[in-house]
Motif scaffolding. Sequence first.
Motif, mmCIF file in Angstrom:
data_model
loop_
_atom_site.group_PDB
_atom_site.id
_atom_site.type_symbol
_atom_site.label_atom_id
_atom_site.label_comp_id
_atom_site.label_asym_id
_atom_site.label_seq_id
_atom_site.Cartn_x
_atom_site.Cartn_y
_atom_site.Cartn_z
ATOM 1 N N GLU A 274 0.105 -1.350 -0.208
ATOM 2 C CA GLU A 274 0.096 0.095 -0.805
ATOM 3 C C GLU A 274 0.860 1.178 0.179
ATOM 4 N N ASP A 275 0.536 2.458 -0.835
ATOM 5 C CA ASP A 275 0.861 3.734 -0.635
ATOM 6 C C ASP A 275 1.191 3.626 1.457
ATOM 7 N N PHE A 276 2.810 4.929 1.183
ATOM 8 C CA PHE A 276 2.584 5.230 2.518
ATOM 9 C C PHE A 276 2.629 6.921 2.296
ATOM 10 N N PRO A 277 2.542 6.952 3.923
ATOM 11 C CA PRO A 277 2.406 8.714 4.037
ATOM 12 C C PRO A 277 3.379 9.210 4.929
ATOM 13 N N VAL A 278 3.867 10.858 4.235
ATOM 14 C CA VAL A 278 5.686 11.188 4.593
ATOM 15 C C VAL A 278 4.727 12.687 4.624
ATOM 16 N N ASP A 279 5.537 13.269 6.241
ATOM 17 C CA ASP A 279 4.977 14.606 6.843
ATOM 18 C C ASP A 279 6.260 15.244 6.085
ATOM 19 N N ASN A 280 5.830 16.467 5.663
ATOM 20 C CA ASN A 280 6.184 17.782 5.424
ATOM 21 C C ASN A 280 6.140 18.972 6.821
ATOM 22 N N ILE A 281 7.263 19.741 7.243
ATOM 23 C CA ILE A 281 7.111 20.210 7.915
ATOM 24 C C ILE A 281 7.262 22.253 7.357
ATOM 25 N N CYS A 282 6.400 23.171 7.629
ATOM 26 C CA CYS A 282 6.864 24.309 7.089
ATOM 27 C C CYS A 282 6.711 24.945 8.488
ATOM 28 N N ALA A 283 7.475 26.036 9.156
ATOM 29 C CA ALA A 283 7.389 26.982 9.538
ATOM 30 C C ALA A 283 7.438 28.851 8.583
ATOM 31 N N ASP A 284 6.280 29.104 8.772
ATOM 32 C CA ASP A 284 6.680 31.108 8.313
ATOM 33 C C ASP A 284 6.894 32.102 9.308
ATOM 34 N N THR A 285 7.142 32.377 9.247
ATOM 35 C CA THR A 285 7.664 33.857 10.351
ATOM 36 C C THR A 285 6.489 34.687 10.070
ATOM 37 N N THR A 286 6.252 35.158 11.427
ATOM 38 C CA THR A 286 4.738 35.670 11.426
ATOM 39 C C THR A 286 4.870 36.961 11.876
ATOM 40 N N ASP A 287 6.024 37.682 11.571
ATOM 41 C CA ASP A 287 6.620 38.802 10.534
ATOM 42 C C ASP A 287 6.515 39.189 9.457
ATOM 43 N N GLY A 288 7.617 40.555 9.587
ATOM 44 C CA GLY A 288 8.453 40.101 8.257
ATOM 45 C C GLY A 288 7.301 40.680 7.409
#
Length: 321
Positions: A274-288
């Motif tokens: 079966e297909d399997f899950p992969v995760d990405n983590i994204c972090a955005d700055t809250t200012d700028g």
Amino acid sequence: MIVSEPYRKRMFITLCVIGLVGIATLALAAATLGTLIKRFDSIVSTPITSKPKLNSTLAETIRIEDLMTHLRQLQRIADESNGTRAINTRGFNETVNYIEKYLNEQGTLLKVTRETFKIRNFAIATDPILLSLINGTEKNYTYSSKLARSDFTYAIYSTEANFSDYVPLINIPNFGCAKNEWQNTQGFAALVKAGGPCTYAEKGILAGKNDVKALLFYNDGETNANLAPISVRLRETNKLPALYLSYAAGQALANATLSTLVMVKLSIQLQNLEDFPVDNICADTTDGDVTQTIVVGSHSDSVPAGPGINDNGKDIVLVFK
């Protein structure tokens, strides 16, 4: 010899002109040389400035011990997952959890999101088989998971194959990156050398469009590191059986096609996974300014054969900073 008076005058004038030109030439040369010497002296006398110093405030935020703390945690995660952090392993999942936890601990500075998507699982069920038939002589090529000892390996996302009959082999000219290099290849197994301005996946797409029966890539042998077969990845949508040969095996087949008919037979059996899950983590700055965005990233998995502290653990922790 008698020389007339007018002739003497003309000769005298000519010599004077030549003399003046010579004097002017010497003066110009001296002036030019003097200018060059002055310029050279100015270059030599100019002090060499030192490289600009790093921003001390920024440099002080990066401490080797902090980086090593994260790397030790990634090593621990790998040790607890059979020595690897490859995708579709506990080690990878724990790595993503560690990254997400650390980024969330930075308070309100970052907005952290986790994205999950699925990719096709791939694994062979049995050792693949490759045979060739040249001038009545059949050869059975060696397969080993230790690539340095193997004549060939499988390409990731190859399809299954179980040829009951031999099929003719055609050697693709150059590197198989151009459409015209795949003319008249329908029904053949295609032998394709490594290299060129395209990826293996792109070569696979061209092969599929021309109804090739199978793909046999082979290494280019340009260095000692390019002799053994290597593991390459095709598109998940690939519809062709594909193997990757060593330089010696591939070049021998290519040479044979120049003078005789070469036939090949192959077998590739896959596990039904079966297909399997992969995760990405994204972090955005809250200012700028959102219109002035800089993206910094790294991959968080390792190869199956190791913990991936150098590739790519070090870049994970550098992104933290």
